[in-house]
Design a protein around this motif. Structure first.
Motif, PDB file in Angstrom:
ATOM      1  N   THR A 111      55.049  39.592  44.583  1.00  0.00           N
ATOM      2  CA  THR A 111      55.287  38.334  44.684  1.00  0.00           C
ATOM      3  C   THR A 111      54.285  37.468  44.421  1.00  0.00           C
ATOM      4  O   THR A 111      54.109  36.350  43.726  1.00  0.00           O
ATOM      5  CB  THR A 111      55.652  38.127  46.128  1.00  0.00           C
ATOM      6  OG1 THR A 111      56.689  38.986  46.547  1.00  0.00           O
ATOM      7  CG2 THR A 111      56.214  36.756  46.462  1.00  0.00           C
ATOM      8  N   PHE A 112      52.870  38.079  44.648  1.00  0.00           N
ATOM      9  CA  PHE A 112      51.683  37.427  44.240  1.00  0.00           C
ATOM     10  C   PHE A 112      50.754  38.350  43.890  1.00  0.00           C
ATOM     11  O   PHE A 112      50.818  39.506  44.234  1.00  0.00           O
ATOM     12  CB  PHE A 112      51.052  36.702  45.725  1.00  0.00           C
ATOM     13  CG  PHE A 112      51.940  35.870  46.337  1.00  0.00           C
ATOM     14  CD1 PHE A 112      51.956  34.298  46.049  1.00  0.00           C
ATOM     15  CD2 PHE A 112      52.566  36.139  47.360  1.00  0.00           C
ATOM     16  CE1 PHE A 112      52.741  33.626  46.707  1.00  0.00           C
ATOM     17  CE2 PHE A 112      53.517  35.165  48.232  1.00  0.00           C
ATOM     18  CZ  PHE A 112      53.680  33.947  47.540  1.00  0.00           C
ATOM     19  N   SER A 113      49.598  37.751  43.139  1.00  0.00           N
ATOM     20  CA  SER A 113      48.638  38.786  42.410  1.00  0.00           C
ATOM     21  C   SER A 113      47.412  38.053  42.476  1.00  0.00           C
ATOM     22  O   SER A 113      47.360  36.810  42.393  1.00  0.00           O
ATOM     23  CB  SER A 113      48.997  39.285  41.237  1.00  0.00           C
ATOM     24  OG  SER A 113      48.814  38.213  40.076  1.00  0.00           O
ATOM     25  N   ILE A 114      46.323  38.832  42.820  1.00  0.00           N
ATOM     26  CA  ILE A 114      44.861  38.259  42.657  1.00  0.00           C
ATOM     27  C   ILE A 114      44.041  38.885  42.006  1.00  0.00           C
ATOM     28  O   ILE A 114      44.079  40.267  41.954  1.00  0.00           O
ATOM     29  CB  ILE A 114      44.101  38.080  43.957  1.00  0.00           C
ATOM     30  CG1 ILE A 114      45.013  37.186  45.037  1.00  0.00           C
ATOM     31  CG2 ILE A 114      42.623  37.722  44.212  1.00  0.00           C
ATOM     32  CD1 ILE A 114      44.612  37.152  46.550  1.00  0.00           C
ATOM     33  N   SER A 166      32.679  38.157  47.928  1.00  0.00           N
ATOM     34  CA  SER A 166      32.790  36.493  48.195  1.00  0.00           C
ATOM     35  C   SER A 166      33.961  35.810  47.485  1.00  0.00           C
ATOM     36  O   SER A 166      34.581  35.023  48.055  1.00  0.00           O
ATOM     37  CB  SER A 166      31.570  35.953  48.185  1.00  0.00           C
ATOM     38  OG  SER A 166      31.563  34.644  48.542  1.00  0.00           O
ATOM     39  N   ASP A 167      33.815  36.163  46.437  1.00  0.00           N
ATOM     40  CA  ASP A 167      34.740  35.471  45.390  1.00  0.00           C
ATOM     41  C   ASP A 167      36.177  35.660  45.633  1.00  0.00           C
ATOM     42  O   ASP A 167      37.402  34.983  45.642  1.00  0.00           O
ATOM     43  CB  ASP A 167      34.418  35.864  43.962  1.00  0.00           C
ATOM     44  CG  ASP A 167      35.451  34.912  42.752  1.00  0.00           C
ATOM     45  OD1 ASP A 167      35.532  33.699  43.270  1.00  0.00           O
ATOM     46  OD2 ASP A 167      35.727  35.582  42.020  1.00  0.00           O
ATOM     47  N   LEU A 168      36.389  37.146  46.100  1.00  0.00           N
ATOM     48  CA  LEU A 168      37.817  37.738  46.451  1.00  0.00           C
ATOM     49  C   LEU A 168      37.979  36.908  47.633  1.00  0.00           C
ATOM     50  O   LEU A 168      39.322  36.539  47.911  1.00  0.00           O
ATOM     51  CB  LEU A 168      37.729  38.933  46.563  1.00  0.00           C
ATOM     52  CG  LEU A 168      39.017  39.708  47.067  1.00  0.00           C
ATOM     53  CD1 LEU A 168      40.167  39.683  46.279  1.00  0.00           C
ATOM     54  CD2 LEU A 168      38.770  41.401  47.263  1.00  0.00           C
ATOM     55  N   LYS A 169      37.402  36.979  48.515  1.00  0.00           N
ATOM     56  CA  LYS A 169      37.657  36.205  49.823  1.00  0.00           C
ATOM     57  C   LYS A 169      38.111  34.898  49.639  1.00  0.00           C
ATOM     58  O   LYS A 169      39.174  34.429  50.318  1.00  0.00           O
ATOM     59  CB  LYS A 169      36.570  36.481  50.852  1.00  0.00           C
ATOM     60  CG  LYS A 169      36.201  37.773  51.507  1.00  0.00           C
ATOM     61  CD  LYS A 169      35.053  37.688  52.503  1.00  0.00           C
ATOM     62  CE  LYS A 169      34.832  39.067  52.929  1.00  0.00           C
ATOM     63  NZ  LYS A 169      33.682  39.099  53.761  1.00  0.00           N
ATOM     64  N   ASN A 170      37.686  34.152  48.743  1.00  0.00           N
ATOM     65  CA  ASN A 170      37.826  32.839  48.540  1.00  0.00           C
ATOM     66  C   ASN A 170      39.272  32.646  47.765  1.00  0.00           C
ATOM     67  O   ASN A 170      40.024  31.817  48.255  1.00  0.00           O
ATOM     68  CB  ASN A 170      36.833  31.970  47.824  1.00  0.00           C
ATOM     69  CG  ASN A 170      35.712  31.719  48.222  1.00  0.00           C
ATOM     70  OD1 ASN A 170      35.521  31.669  49.526  1.00  0.00           O
ATOM     71  ND2 ASN A 170      34.582  31.716  47.668  1.00  0.00           N
TER      72      ASN A 170
END
Length: 92
Positions: free
Chosen positions: A76-79, A86-90
């Motif tokens: 449904t979603f991807s990151i 830190s960038d991933l957490k944002n």
């Protein structure tokens, strides 16, 4: 508790961390899915550091898994996670 048991409670949600979500069929129990993907070189670096294996062994492991493209198409979603924690957490 199992997911079905939790659905009968006032639980707002359940997070399932399943590296083989689609292969196991557990995705059918999920209302939505999210994948975190990274490019192959970053994945190899992380696996070698985490597991202490060779680059070739890490590459073989990656090749045995669903591709990033397949995961993105199924979820449904991807990151994308090619940067810092830190960038991933944002992004999350």
């Amino acid at each position: 508790m199992k997911i079905e048991e939790l659905k009968e409670t006032n639980c707002l949600g359940v997070v399932v961390d399943a590296p083989l979500l689609f292969e196991s069929g557990l995705d059918k129990e999920c209302d939505l899915t999210l994948c975190i993907v990274a490019n192959e070189q970053k994945r190899i670096e992380r696996i070698v550091l985490r597991d202490g294996i060779s680059c070739e062994a890490a590459r073989l492991r990656i090749n045995a898994q669903l591709s990033n493209e397949e995961l993105i198409n199924r979820c449904t979603f991807s990151i994308e996670n090619n940067s810092t924690e830190s960038d991933l957490k944002n992004k999350v």
